[in-house]
Scaffold this motif. Structure first.
Motif, PDB file in Angstrom:
ATOM      1  N   VAL A 119       0.804  -1.540  -0.007  1.00 32.14           N
ATOM      2  CA  VAL A 119       0.583  -0.048  -0.533  1.00 32.14           C
ATOM      3  C   VAL A 119       0.599   1.382   0.011  1.00 32.14           C
ATOM      4  CG1 VAL A 119      -1.847   1.511   0.863  1.00 32.14           C
ATOM      5  CG2 VAL A 119      -1.742  -1.266   1.152  1.00 32.14           C
ATOM      6  N   LEU A 120       0.837   1.989  -1.082  1.00 27.61           N
ATOM      7  CA  LEU A 120       1.392   3.432  -0.471  1.00 27.61           C
ATOM      8  C   LEU A 120       0.224   4.187  -0.644  1.00 27.61           C
ATOM      9  CD1 LEU A 120       3.403   3.162  -4.457  1.00 27.61           C
ATOM     10  CD2 LEU A 120       4.151   1.973  -1.890  1.00 27.61           C
ATOM     11  N   LEU A 121       0.810   4.650   0.542  1.00 29.96           N
ATOM     12  CA  LEU A 121       0.091   5.970   1.071  1.00 29.96           C
ATOM     13  C   LEU A 121       0.570   7.303   0.950  1.00 29.96           C
ATOM     14  CD1 LEU A 121      -2.598   7.259   2.922  1.00 29.96           C
ATOM     15  CD2 LEU A 121      -1.846   6.276   5.400  1.00 29.96           C
ATOM     16  N   PHE A 122      -0.456   8.314   0.876  1.00 33.24           N
ATOM     17  CA  PHE A 122      -0.014  10.084   0.299  1.00 33.24           C
ATOM     18  C   PHE A 122      -1.177  10.359   1.675  1.00 33.24           C
ATOM     19  CE2 PHE A 122       1.727   7.926  -3.091  1.00 33.24           C
ATOM     20  CZ  PHE A 122       3.456   8.506  -3.330  1.00 33.24           C
ATOM     21  N   GLN A 123      -0.550  10.536   2.405  1.00 32.15           N
ATOM     22  CA  GLN A 123      -1.018  11.072   3.842  1.00 32.15           C
ATOM     23  C   GLN A 123      -1.411  12.469   3.943  1.00 32.15           C
ATOM     24  OE1 GLN A 123       0.213  10.472   7.847  1.00 32.15           O
ATOM     25  NE2 GLN A 123       0.238  12.794   8.136  1.00 32.15           N
ATOM     26  N   PRO A 124      -2.097  13.403   4.203  1.00 32.06           N
ATOM     27  CA  PRO A 124      -2.526  14.862   4.593  1.00 32.06           C
ATOM     28  C   PRO A 124      -2.081  15.139   5.538  1.00 32.06           C
ATOM     29  CG  PRO A 124      -4.783  13.885   4.482  1.00 32.06           C
ATOM     30  CD  PRO A 124      -3.494  12.879   4.168  1.00 32.06           C
ATOM     31  N   ALA A 125      -1.893  16.755   5.500  1.00 30.04           N
ATOM     32  CA  ALA A 125      -1.367  17.347   7.112  1.00 30.04           C
ATOM     33  C   ALA A 125      -0.952  16.788   7.930  1.00 30.04           C
ATOM     34  CB  ALA A 125      -3.181  17.334   7.655  1.00 30.04           C
ATOM     35  N   GLU A 126       0.365  16.323   7.769  1.00 28.80           N
ATOM     36  CA  GLU A 126       1.160  15.625   8.461  1.00 28.80           C
ATOM     37  C   GLU A 126       1.926  17.177   9.508  1.00 28.80           C
ATOM     38  OE1 GLU A 126       4.695  15.693  10.437  1.00 28.80           O
ATOM     39  OE2 GLU A 126       4.829  16.267   9.165  1.00 28.80           O
ATOM     40  N   GLU A 127       1.996  17.883   8.991  1.00 28.60           N
ATOM     41  CA  GLU A 127       2.425  19.166   9.653  1.00 28.60           C
ATOM     42  C   GLU A 127       2.055  19.988  10.698  1.00 28.60           C
ATOM     43  OE1 GLU A 127       4.921  20.418   9.698  1.00 28.60           O
ATOM     44  OE2 GLU A 127       6.128  19.877   7.743  1.00 28.60           O
ATOM     45  N   THR A 128       0.718  19.283  10.687  1.00 31.13           N
ATOM     46  CA  THR A 128       0.102  20.062  11.875  1.00 31.13           C
ATOM     47  C   THR A 128      -1.059  19.047  12.613  1.00 31.13           C
ATOM     48  OG1 THR A 128      -2.344  19.670  10.366  1.00 31.13           O
ATOM     49  CG2 THR A 128      -1.731  20.908  10.304  1.00 31.13           C
ATOM     50  N   GLY A 129      -0.342  17.974  12.064  1.00 31.66           N
ATOM     51  CA  GLY A 129      -0.959  16.363  13.531  1.00 31.66           C
ATOM     52  C   GLY A 129      -2.157  16.085  13.259  1.00 31.66           C
ATOM     53  N   ASP A 130      -2.707  16.851  12.154  1.00 33.81           N
ATOM     54  CA  ASP A 130      -4.119  16.295  11.495  1.00 33.81           C
ATOM     55  C   ASP A 130      -4.541  14.822  10.836  1.00 33.81           C
ATOM     56  OD1 ASP A 130      -5.514  18.201  13.523  1.00 33.81           O
ATOM     57  OD2 ASP A 130      -4.413  19.840  11.860  1.00 33.81           O
ATOM     58  N   GLY A 131      -3.390  15.041   9.837  1.00 35.51           N
ATOM     59  CA  GLY A 131      -3.254  14.112   8.652  1.00 35.51           C
ATOM     60  C   GLY A 131      -3.535  12.701   9.252  1.00 35.51           C
ATOM     61  N   ALA A 132      -2.889  12.216   9.678  1.00 34.94           N
ATOM     62  CA  ALA A 132      -2.731  10.392  10.190  1.00 34.94           C
ATOM     63  C   ALA A 132      -3.869  10.505  10.656  1.00 34.94           C
ATOM     64  CB  ALA A 132      -1.071   9.707  11.271  1.00 34.94           C
TER      65      ALA A 132
END
Length: 371
Positions: A119-132
């Motif tokens: 699975v290749l996951l492109f995650q949003p919002a890493e910088e704010t801690g909201d994405g994961a």
């Protein structure tokens, strides 16, 4: 690799910050369209994407994650791919991380694993801690829940291509916290008629930085911002706030530090009849590496004759990938971005293109070793 370099440059030119990564996601989807992944999840946790490549036989499911978002910081490095969006820039290297995962997608399209799934996951919002959190709470994540998850981060200050590893905690957990103090305004000629939180604020500024001493092992409290009343000379302040960042290398110790801050604030405020409330932002879980995955990553580096360094202590910064370590065995490692590279989040930082192939090769080896 030229197409991956060009992709990174395009992503670098058009950065999008957390929760706004719509065009970035579209560019990634366009890249994967001719690769014909076996399964695609769109808008995962908001703007996230997942591409699945399946082997002919059943087996382990491995997830490789990168980040979609850029930073609200001006790109100051003049180049042919300098950011075209004022006040925004890929100054943490997420453009390079995306290019690496895209390159892994190309390899998998050409040579799918014999068994299992990738699975290749492109995650949003890493910088704010909201994405994961958003990805993991999306009900469709159950369709791709992995047996193991991997991610890398480029590391300025380390020799180019060096693989930086560590068992256990790799990066600290952290949270932004604001203490809101509410009293009562009064005329500044009669402050006794009100409840001014100034003294409570002053005592908290003095006492809170000492609290990490009560936490076992590493913990840190950094004062970020203080606010009292308003610039009205005829008014005694009725409100105040104090913002701070808390860090620890252990999740339980981080939660303990939060409780210590709450207890201290409540005690100081109640002594003065001041109401106290708490707010939290940018919550990052501790990034904890599963020791069982260490040999897979180390062997991948050795197979490629890449230098390996064992980090003696965890990094003090935080990474949103840490939340994955709470739902499955996970491993985050570093790739040296050059000893003379500007640091992450600096206006002159630019991901080194030569790291793309290295990252692709390491991830591909992990697939073959770990599936």
């Amino acid at each position: 690799m030229n197409n991956l370099i060009q992709l990174r440059h395009t992503l670098h030119q058009f950065p999008e910050v957390a929760l706004e990564e719509y065009q970035t996601a579209e560019r990634i989807k366009a890249f994967f369209a001719p690769l014909y992944p076996d399964f695609v999840i769109d808008k995962l946790g908001g703007t996230g994407l997942a591409f699945v490549f399946r082997g002919e036989k059943s087996g382990r499911r491995l997830l490789f994650r990168c980040e979609l978002d850029a930073l609200p910081i001006e790109d100051l490095k003049s180049s042919d791919h300098q950011s075209q969006i004022p006040g925004k820039g890929h100054l943490c290297g997420h453009d390079g991380h995306m290019a690496i995962i895209c390159g892994l997608g190309e390899r998998l399209a050409q040579n799918r694993p014999e068994s299992g799934e990738v699975v290749l996951l492109f995650q949003p919002a890493e910088e704010t801690g909201d994405g994961a959190k958003a990805v993991l709470e999306d009900e469709r994540f159950a369709e791709i829940r992995p047996d193991a998850a991997f991610a890398l981060h480029n590391l300025p200050g380390y020799p180019l291509h060096q693989v930086v590893v560590r068992k256990g905690t790799f990066a600290a957990g952290s949270t932004g916290m604001t203490i809101y103090l509410t009293g009562k305004t009064s005329h500044s000629a009669h402050p006794e008629a009100g409840l001014n939180p100034a003294q409570v604020l002053a005592r908290l500024i003095q006492k809170l930085p000492e609290l990490p001493k009560q936490v076992e092992n590493f913990a840190l409290l950094t004062l970020i911002h203080a606010d009292l009343g308003s610039l009205a000379f005829g008014t005694s302040a009725g409100k105040a706030s104090l913002s701070l960042t808390l860090r620890a290398f252990d999740q339980d110790q981080l939660e303990h530090l939060i409780e210590l801050v709450k207890s201290s604030a409540i005690k100081e405020a109640s002594n003065e009849g001041i109401k106290v409330e708490f707010g939290f932002v940018e919550r990052f879980a501790v990034s904890k590496n599963d020791p069982a995955l260490y040999p897979i990553v180390a062997q991948a580096a050795r197979d490629l004759s890449l230098p390996i360094t064992e980090k003696s202590d965890p990094f003090r910064w935080s990474e949103d990938f840490g939340l994955f370590s709470q739902v499955c065995p996970s491993f985050l490692f570093g790739l040296g971005a050059g000893e003379n590279s500007p640091q992450l989040h600096e206006g002159t930082y630019d991901f080194p293109d030569e790291l793309i192939e290295t990252g692709v090769n390491v991830f591909e080896r992990i697939v073959r070793e770990g599936i």
